[in-house]
Design a protein around this motif. Structure first.
Motif, mmCIF file in Angstrom:
data_model
loop_
_atom_site.group_PDB
_atom_site.id
_atom_site.type_symbol
_atom_site.label_atom_id
_atom_site.label_comp_id
_atom_site.label_asym_id
_atom_site.label_seq_id
_atom_site.Cartn_x
_atom_site.Cartn_y
_atom_site.Cartn_z
ATOM 1 N N ASN A 1 38.327 46.055 35.199
ATOM 2 C CA ASN A 1 38.511 45.918 36.641
ATOM 3 C C ASN A 1 39.588 44.878 36.957
ATOM 4 O O ASN A 1 39.460 44.082 37.891
ATOM 5 C CB ASN A 1 37.196 45.556 37.332
ATOM 6 C CG ASN A 1 37.206 45.891 38.809
ATOM 7 O OD1 ASN A 1 37.856 46.846 39.234
ATOM 8 N ND2 ASN A 1 36.489 45.105 39.604
ATOM 9 N N GLY A 2 40.650 44.923 36.167
ATOM 10 C CA GLY A 2 41.784 44.039 36.417
ATOM 11 C C GLY A 2 41.633 42.630 35.902
ATOM 12 O O GLY A 2 42.344 41.721 36.350
ATOM 13 N N LYS A 3 40.745 42.417 34.928
ATOM 14 C CA LYS A 3 40.530 41.071 34.394
ATOM 15 C C LYS A 3 40.772 40.993 32.894
ATOM 16 O O LYS A 3 40.345 40.047 32.233
ATOM 17 C CB LYS A 3 39.106 40.620 34.708
ATOM 18 C CG LYS A 3 38.794 40.565 36.203
ATOM 19 C CD LYS A 3 37.343 40.183 36.461
ATOM 20 C CE LYS A 3 37.035 40.187 37.950
ATOM 21 N NZ LYS A 3 35.608 39.848 38.225
ATOM 22 N N ALA A 4 41.477 41.964 32.346
ATOM 23 C CA ALA A 4 41.666 42.023 30.888
ATOM 24 C C ALA A 4 42.514 40.863 30.373
ATOM 25 O O ALA A 4 43.526 40.500 30.963
ATOM 26 C CB ALA A 4 42.321 43.344 30.507
ATOM 27 N N LYS A 5 42.059 40.303 29.266
ATOM 28 C CA LYS A 5 42.843 39.357 28.480
ATOM 29 C C LYS A 5 42.919 39.951 27.074
ATOM 30 O O LYS A 5 41.943 39.919 26.339
ATOM 31 C CB LYS A 5 42.195 37.973 28.473
ATOM 32 C CG LYS A 5 42.181 37.316 29.845
ATOM 33 C CD LYS A 5 41.639 35.891 29.790
ATOM 34 C CE LYS A 5 41.685 35.250 31.169
ATOM 35 N NZ LYS A 5 41.175 33.844 31.138
ATOM 36 N N PRO B 1 49.084 42.111 37.356
ATOM 37 C CA PRO B 1 49.638 40.760 37.189
ATOM 38 C C PRO B 1 48.585 39.711 36.873
ATOM 39 O O PRO B 1 48.904 38.669 36.303
ATOM 40 C CB PRO B 1 50.298 40.493 38.553
ATOM 41 C CG PRO B 1 50.574 41.846 39.117
ATOM 42 C CD PRO B 1 49.436 42.708 38.653
ATOM 43 N N SER B 2 47.331 39.982 37.229
ATOM 44 C CA SER B 2 46.269 39.012 36.941
ATOM 45 C C SER B 2 45.734 39.129 35.520
ATOM 46 O O SER B 2 44.981 38.270 35.056
ATOM 47 C CB SER B 2 45.112 39.195 37.929
ATOM 48 O OG SER B 2 44.553 40.497 37.814
ATOM 49 N N CYS B 3 46.119 40.198 34.828
ATOM 50 C CA CYS B 3 45.723 40.353 33.421
ATOM 51 C C CYS B 3 46.651 39.549 32.524
ATOM 52 O O CYS B 3 47.734 39.122 32.933
ATOM 53 C CB CYS B 3 45.764 41.828 33.012
ATOM 54 S SG CYS B 3 44.590 42.889 33.889
ATOM 55 N N GLU B 4 46.236 39.354 31.285
ATOM 56 C CA GLU B 4 47.049 38.637 30.311
ATOM 57 C C GLU B 4 47.134 39.458 29.031
ATOM 58 O O GLU B 4 46.170 40.120 28.638
ATOM 59 C CB GLU B 4 46.450 37.259 30.006
ATOM 60 C CG GLU B 4 46.378 36.342 31.215
ATOM 61 C CD GLU B 4 45.740 35.001 30.892
ATOM 62 O OE1 GLU B 4 45.560 34.716 29.688
ATOM 63 O OE2 GLU B 4 45.411 34.263 31.838
ATOM 64 N N PRO C 1 38.994 32.141 22.434
ATOM 65 C CA PRO C 1 37.728 32.794 22.825
ATOM 66 C C PRO C 1 37.781 33.515 24.170
ATOM 67 O O PRO C 1 36.849 34.253 24.503
ATOM 68 C CB PRO C 1 36.736 31.629 22.865
ATOM 69 C CG PRO C 1 37.583 30.416 23.094
ATOM 70 C CD PRO C 1 38.856 30.674 22.367
ATOM 71 N N ASP C 2 38.853 33.310 24.939
ATOM 72 C CA ASP C 2 38.954 33.991 26.228
ATOM 73 C C ASP C 2 39.476 35.427 26.087
ATOM 74 O O ASP C 2 39.467 36.196 27.060
ATOM 75 C CB ASP C 2 39.868 33.210 27.173
ATOM 76 C CG ASP C 2 41.260 32.997 26.607
ATOM 77 O OD1 ASP C 2 41.399 32.987 25.361
ATOM 78 O OD2 ASP C 2 42.204 32.846 27.401
#
Length: 381
Positions: free
Chosen positions: A199-203, A231-234, A261-262
């Protein structure tokens, strides 16, 4: 009768790898309220687009359509395939044999080790066999075999490459299948899945071999999707080596995750890199989800077993038929339509939502594959 010969080549010196790890991050540093709101809206729209795309990717593919051949395909043509010992190579060999039998051709398959010396030797042997076409995977940087490829061009031997960063016309290349744009598209599709799933939070960290331009292109494809849709993903890169498949890579990934760990997703540019990675992550008490492009049946089974989260299937077997089809057209009329010289690939995504519909035993392919190609060849007779 079609004839098959299988050779194996070996070399002692390992493949040198590039030392730089490519990395990228898609976050925004703009602290103004207006820019933040705009960025949030853009990210939300991008996530919605990723979810829509992934839902389409989950659907079963349709059959191929081929342009008609303009001349009869002769029998008895000699073709040499330079293969390798990775699962991706070995699983394709029966399809080469099936296609050669349908064409009544003489097929030689050479399995090369993944070293410059071994691949160069395989190419030298292939040239000495005087085939009409050489079909090969891009097993080492193509500069290594530039002299052999140029010799093939001088001698009128067709060169058809799979999984190569080269373009048609480079170093005497006559056709490519599953080249850079397909590798980039496969990893981009996998990244779309991670964006949608999170949901747009992938790291995410992407496994790739930095010594291969093709793998770098795949990594760049993943980065491009994050930049466009989330853009909010890494996203970062972790360099691995093809010579470490099934050996050091699981431990390398676990060590990386323990230091970072993130990270929530481990994505791979090819199936071989995730062999043993899912179980190793689970054994270490970590929770990052694993997904790969160029998925094999083992990846689909891993999804079913819960040690892998996603798999992107592309035209592995279809690529074999495509290369044999181009060789057949070269043998018959001396040319092939431009659309067949560097084709796109169909794709399908598997995850827990549709894994029950997957074939866990056989390599993924499009419907009526053999029938499509053999029918086209027969129609030209």
């Amino acid at each position: 009768m079609a004839k098959l010969v299988v050779r194996r080549t070996k070399a002692l010196i390992g493949l040198a790898a590039a030392s730089m790890v490519l990395a990228a991050c898609g976050g925004s540093d703009d602290s103004s309220d207006g820019a933040s709101d705009a960025g949030s809206e853009a990210s939300s729209a991008g996530v919605a687009e990723a979810k829509k795309l992934v839902e389409g990717y989950r659907q079963d593919p349709t059959a191929l359509t081929l342009p008609a051949l303009t001349a009869k395909v002769p029998a008895g043509v000699k073709v040499t395939v330079i293969s390798c010992k990775l699962p991706e190579c070995l699983s394709a060999e029966p399809t080469y044999e099936e296609a050669a039998k349908a064409l009544d051709w003489d097929l030689t398959i050479t399995r090369s080790d993944l070293t410059p010396e071994a691949v160069s030797a395989a190419w030298t042997q292939a040239l000495s066999d005087k085939p009409q076409s050489i079909i090969s995977y891009s097993l080492v940087p193509d500069e290594v075999i530039k002299p052999q490829m140029e010799q093939a061009d001088e001698e009128g031997i067709n060169v058809i490459l799979a999984s190569t960063p080269l373009n048609v016309g480079d170093q005497g290349v006559d056709a490519t299948v599953n080249a850079s744009k397909v590798w980039a598209a496969g990893t981009a599709t996998l990244t779309d899945w991670a964006i949608a799933d999170s949901n747009g939070k992938a790291k995410a960290v992407v496994l790739y071999d930095g010594a291969y331009p093709l793998h770098v292109a795949a990594f760049e494809g993943a980065k491009a999707r994050v930049e466009k849709l989330c853009p909010s993903c890494e996203i970062e890169g972790l360099k691995v080596q093809v010579t470490q498949v099934g050996k050091q890579i699981p431990g390398q990934v676990v060590s990386y995750l323990q230091k970072n760990p993130d990270i929530t997703y481990v994505l791979s540019t090819q199936s071989a890199f995730v062999l043993g990675v899912g179980p190793a992550i689970k054994a270490a008490g970590l929770s990052a989800k694993v997904g790969t492009s160029w998925a094999q049946p083992t990846d689909l089974k891993a999804i079913k077993d819960g040690t892998q989260a996603a798999a992107v299937t592309l035209e592995s077997l279809t690529g074999v038929w495509r290369m044999m089809d181009v060789a057949a057209r070269f043998a018959g009329s001396g040319s092939a339509p431009a659309e067949l010289l560097d084709p796109d690939s169909k794709v399908q995504v598997f995850d827990e939502s549709n894994i029950d519909s997957a074939d866990l035993e056989n390599l993924w392919t499009v419907p009526d594959l053999a029938k499509t190609f053999t029918g086209a060849w027969s129609a030209a007779s």
